[in-house]
Scaffold this active site. Structure first.
Site, PDB file in Angstrom:
ATOM      1  N   ARG A 160       1.551  -5.241   0.823  1.00  0.00           N
ATOM      2  CA  ARG A 160       1.538  -4.090   1.930  1.00  0.00           C
ATOM      3  C   ARG A 160       1.820  -4.781   3.183  1.00  0.00           C
ATOM      4  O   ARG A 160       1.023  -4.492   4.295  1.00  0.00           O
ATOM      5  CB  ARG A 160       0.360  -3.377   1.990  1.00  0.00           C
ATOM      6  CG  ARG A 160       0.442  -2.315   0.881  1.00  0.00           C
ATOM      7  CD  ARG A 160       1.719  -1.422   0.603  1.00  0.00           C
ATOM      8  NE  ARG A 160       1.355  -0.739  -0.787  1.00  0.00           N
ATOM      9  CZ  ARG A 160       1.609  -1.035  -1.823  1.00  0.00           C
ATOM     10  NH1 ARG A 160       2.622  -2.345  -1.889  1.00  0.00           N
ATOM     11  NH2 ARG A 160       1.828  -0.276  -2.932  1.00  0.00           N
ATOM     12  N   SER A 239      -1.359   7.268   1.317  1.00  0.00           N
ATOM     13  CA  SER A 239      -2.424   6.381   0.957  1.00  0.00           C
ATOM     14  C   SER A 239      -3.062   5.915   2.318  1.00  0.00           C
ATOM     15  O   SER A 239      -2.200   5.338   3.090  1.00  0.00           O
ATOM     16  CB  SER A 239      -2.216   5.178  -0.032  1.00  0.00           C
ATOM     17  OG  SER A 239      -1.921   5.694  -1.220  1.00  0.00           O
ATOM     18  N   GLU A 343      -3.914   1.966   6.316  1.00  0.00           N
ATOM     19  CA  GLU A 343      -2.760   1.655   6.183  1.00  0.00           C
ATOM     20  C   GLU A 343      -1.626   2.241   7.196  1.00  0.00           C
ATOM     21  O   GLU A 343      -0.605   1.453   7.646  1.00  0.00           O
ATOM     22  CB  GLU A 343      -1.911   2.171   4.749  1.00  0.00           C
ATOM     23  CG  GLU A 343      -0.751   1.561   4.411  1.00  0.00           C
ATOM     24  CD  GLU A 343      -0.447   2.054   2.859  1.00  0.00           C
ATOM     25  OE1 GLU A 343       0.571   2.402   2.357  1.00  0.00           O
ATOM     26  OE2 GLU A 343      -1.134   1.706   1.941  1.00  0.00           O
TER      27      GLU A 343
END
Length: 351
Positions: A160, A239, A343
């Site tokens: 990520r 998410s 995120e």
């Protein structure tokens, strides 16, 4: 190139949250994107880039500056290679690749947003990440004042994360190039256990491309992570927190906390994350800290389908969402000693 003033930004995000921008420019070509960026930089005007809006949390006061919506289109297909304009809709790209018999991104079906956003945080799901198929990223480097082409290695991909995320605001992605695989209608090896179970294959085996895409879409829909304008349970950024990656020392301390809280035989999900590192599940942490599916009584709540998704029930403000996120972060930290990291990108606000 379209220009609007005092323009609402909430409709451009999957959360449907955030105040207006002083100015909103919609660019439909690479040249328009670069021209708008250069003009903002030359005048010292703050600049906000918007693609699909699936990874943005914009403050209720909005954005005092120029919001640039990248709405470029273009898909070039040559053998197993695809070149995508940054504004291409990612879900459409995955559908095209599957129809063309190209494997490598089929497990990334249903992820909202634009193609240009995928390299920023190395988008991944169900055992695939874009870093395994991206060959080059063409971007405008605001520091150098020129368009550059970065190889996969130069993108600095990790979980990520990427060079683009490490240097926020420096690069404006214009095009992304992928090299996929022609496996005679089969997918890349299915790595994710849940997907393998649904498909009836052993992890590491291949399945039909269309079957993998359909299975992933069904799994995501079951978790409220396929956008549906009529379903507030999907008004989210997917998410909201990344899965924590722990050092050996941090992991030992974490397992001690798990046993103290849940019993001597309790164990937490654990996955290898490179030498000396272990990844655990943010969803598991949230649930075991007491924030179960549907948690909350206000206009911002945890999804009824998945604990990783924080949702706008239709009347929420950004501050409502952040209050819920802060409550979750504090609860998980108190329970397990781990601080969750958001995120989505926050604009004008902080978690």
């Amino acid at each position: 190139m379209q220009e609007l003033h005092d323009a609402p930004l909430a409709p451009l995000t999957t959360f449907r949250l955030g105040g207006p921008a002083t100015r909103l420019i919609t660019a439909t070509t690479d040249d328009e994107v670069v021209a708008a960026v250069r003009a903002a930089d030359a005048s010292g005007t703050p600049l906000l880039l918007i693609g699909g809006g699936s990874n943005l949390v914009i403050g209720d006061k909005g954005f005092d500056g120029t919001a640039l919506r990248i709405a470029t289109r273009g898909l070039v297909h040559d053998g197993t290679e695809l070149e995508l304009a940054a504004g291409e809709v990612w879900t459409d790209v995955v559908a095209y690749a599957v129809e063309a018999g190209l494997a490598g991104i089929e497990a990334l079906a249903g992820i909202p947003g634009s193609a240009g956003a995928t390299p920023l945080q190395n988008v991944g799901a169900y055992g695939q990440e874009v870093s395994s198929t991206i060959t080059e990223v063409v971007a405008y480097d605001r520091r150098a004042g020129e368009t550059v082409t970065l190889t996969n290695a130069e993108c600095g991909f990790s979980y990520r994360h990427s060079r683009f995320k490490e240097h926020p605001g420096r690069y404006v992605v214009l095009r992304v190039r992928f090299r996929l695989e022609d496996a005679d209608g089969l997918s890349a090896p299915v790595r994710y256990a849940e997907a393998a179970r649904v498909l009836g294959v052993v992890p590491g085996e291949r399945a039909g491309l269309a079957a993998v895409r359909s299975a992933v879409l069904a799994l995501r829909a079951g978790k409220g992570m396929v956008l549906d304008p009529a379903d507030h349970d999907t008004w989210s950024a997917g998410s909201f927190f990344t899965n924590p990656v722990l050092t050996a020392e941090e992991y030992t301390a974490f397992t001690d906390r798990v046993r103290e809280r849940l019993g001597a035989e309790a164990t937490a999900p654990a996955y290898p994350a490179g030498e000396g590192f272990t990844k655990t599940s943010a969803a598991w942490l949230i649930d075991r800290a007491g924030f179960t599916k549907g948690y909350g009584t206000g206009p911002a709540r945890i999804s009824t389908k998945h604990t990783l998704a924080l949702t706008n029930r239709g009347e929420a403000t950004t501050e409502d969402l952040l209050a819920l996120a802060r409550e979750v972060v504090a609860g998980v930290r108190d329970a397990f000693g781990i601080t969750l990291v958001n995120e989505p990108v926050t604009v004008g606000v902080e978690l």
